[in-house]
Design a protein around this motif. Structure first.
Motif: not given
Length: 253
Positions: A138-140, A185-195, A227-231
């Motif tokens: 198993e794993g995620a 799975n993958a997460i696909c963010p729009f522009f986010t206020l990171t560096a 959302m990452m936590l929920m995924m």
């Protein structure tokens, strides 16, 4: 603790954890009981994050990792297994952008660096995480792609190329390993206020970028990490092969 977000005893490996999504996700998983192996090419930065997490009583190991090097990605998994006995969660978050420029001006060196980090770095991480998860049964795995991975990205063609490849790796891996109880799975963010955004866009430019989203703003890192936590939730056991847009409505317009 709500079982949906209870990661007690889970072992997570996270790349690109010196800042941004990786740092915040590591902190949130630690709050919820996870044991961590975190890495970044910025060794001083990831050691500082680990010190902050360790001060809360959580178990965490930090190490330098250039994800474009297969042996360094393997070392992360080896350290997790040697220290904690398993790998329940793999988060392939490390990545880099490039300067905005028209497609016809993209040099081969830019494509090479994008492929080395944003594509090979994800595949190397997945490879060794999956090998361990097959032994466990198993794993995620969660890969960090981008809205540029599911649509066009004017003046960001090499980045878009690489992030589309992450989607391909995610979906293919989900099909190959679903029968082994490994979710990918993958997460696909729009522009986010990171560096990655704030380093090249001042507040005025950020405001203009945000106008292209129906919500008329850029994302906050905590919104993406939620959302990452929920995924990754231990109760989210039937979701695999999905590439989820967190985009303020951009993909709906």
């Amino acid at each position: 603790m709500d079982p949906l977000l209870d990661f007690t005893g889970k072992v997570a490996v996270i790349t690109g954890a010196a800042q941004g999504f990786g740092q915040l996700l590591a902190q949130e998983l630690a709050k919820r009981g996870a044991k961590l192996v975190i890495s970044d090419i910025n060794e001083a930065g990831v050691l500082n994050v680990a010190d902050q997490i360790a001060s809360t009583g959580a178990e965490v190991i930090a190490m330098k990792c250039d994800v474009s090097k297969n042996e360094q990605c393997k070392a992360m998994v080896d350290v997790a297994v040697e220290s904690f006995g398993r790998v329940d969660i793999g988060v392939n978050n490390a990545g880099l952008a490039h300067e905005f420029m028209p497609l016809h001006n993209i040099e081969e060196s830019v494509m090479d660096s994008q492929f080395a980090v944003n594509v090979k770095g994800v595949q190397f991480g997945m490879r060794h995480q999956i090998e361990q998860m097959l032994q466990q049964g198993e794993g995620a795995i969660l890969n960090v792609s981008s809205m540029a991975g599911i649509g066009g990205a004017p003046r960001g063609s090499a980045y878009s190329m690489a992030k589309h490849a992450v989607i391909g790796l995610t979906k293919t891996g989900a099909v190959e390993y679903g029968r082994h109880n490994i979710r990918i799975n993958a997460i696909c963010p729009f522009f986010t206020l990171t560096a990655m955004v704030t380093n090249f866009a001042d507040e005025e430019k950020q405001g203009k970028m945000g106008l292209s989203a129906p919500m008329k703003r850029l994302g906050e890192p905590k919104e993406i990490v939620a959302m990452m936590l929920m995924m990754l939730s231990p109760l989210n056991t039937y979701m695999t092969g999905q590439c989820i847009a967190i985009d303020g409505g951009v993909s709906a317009a």
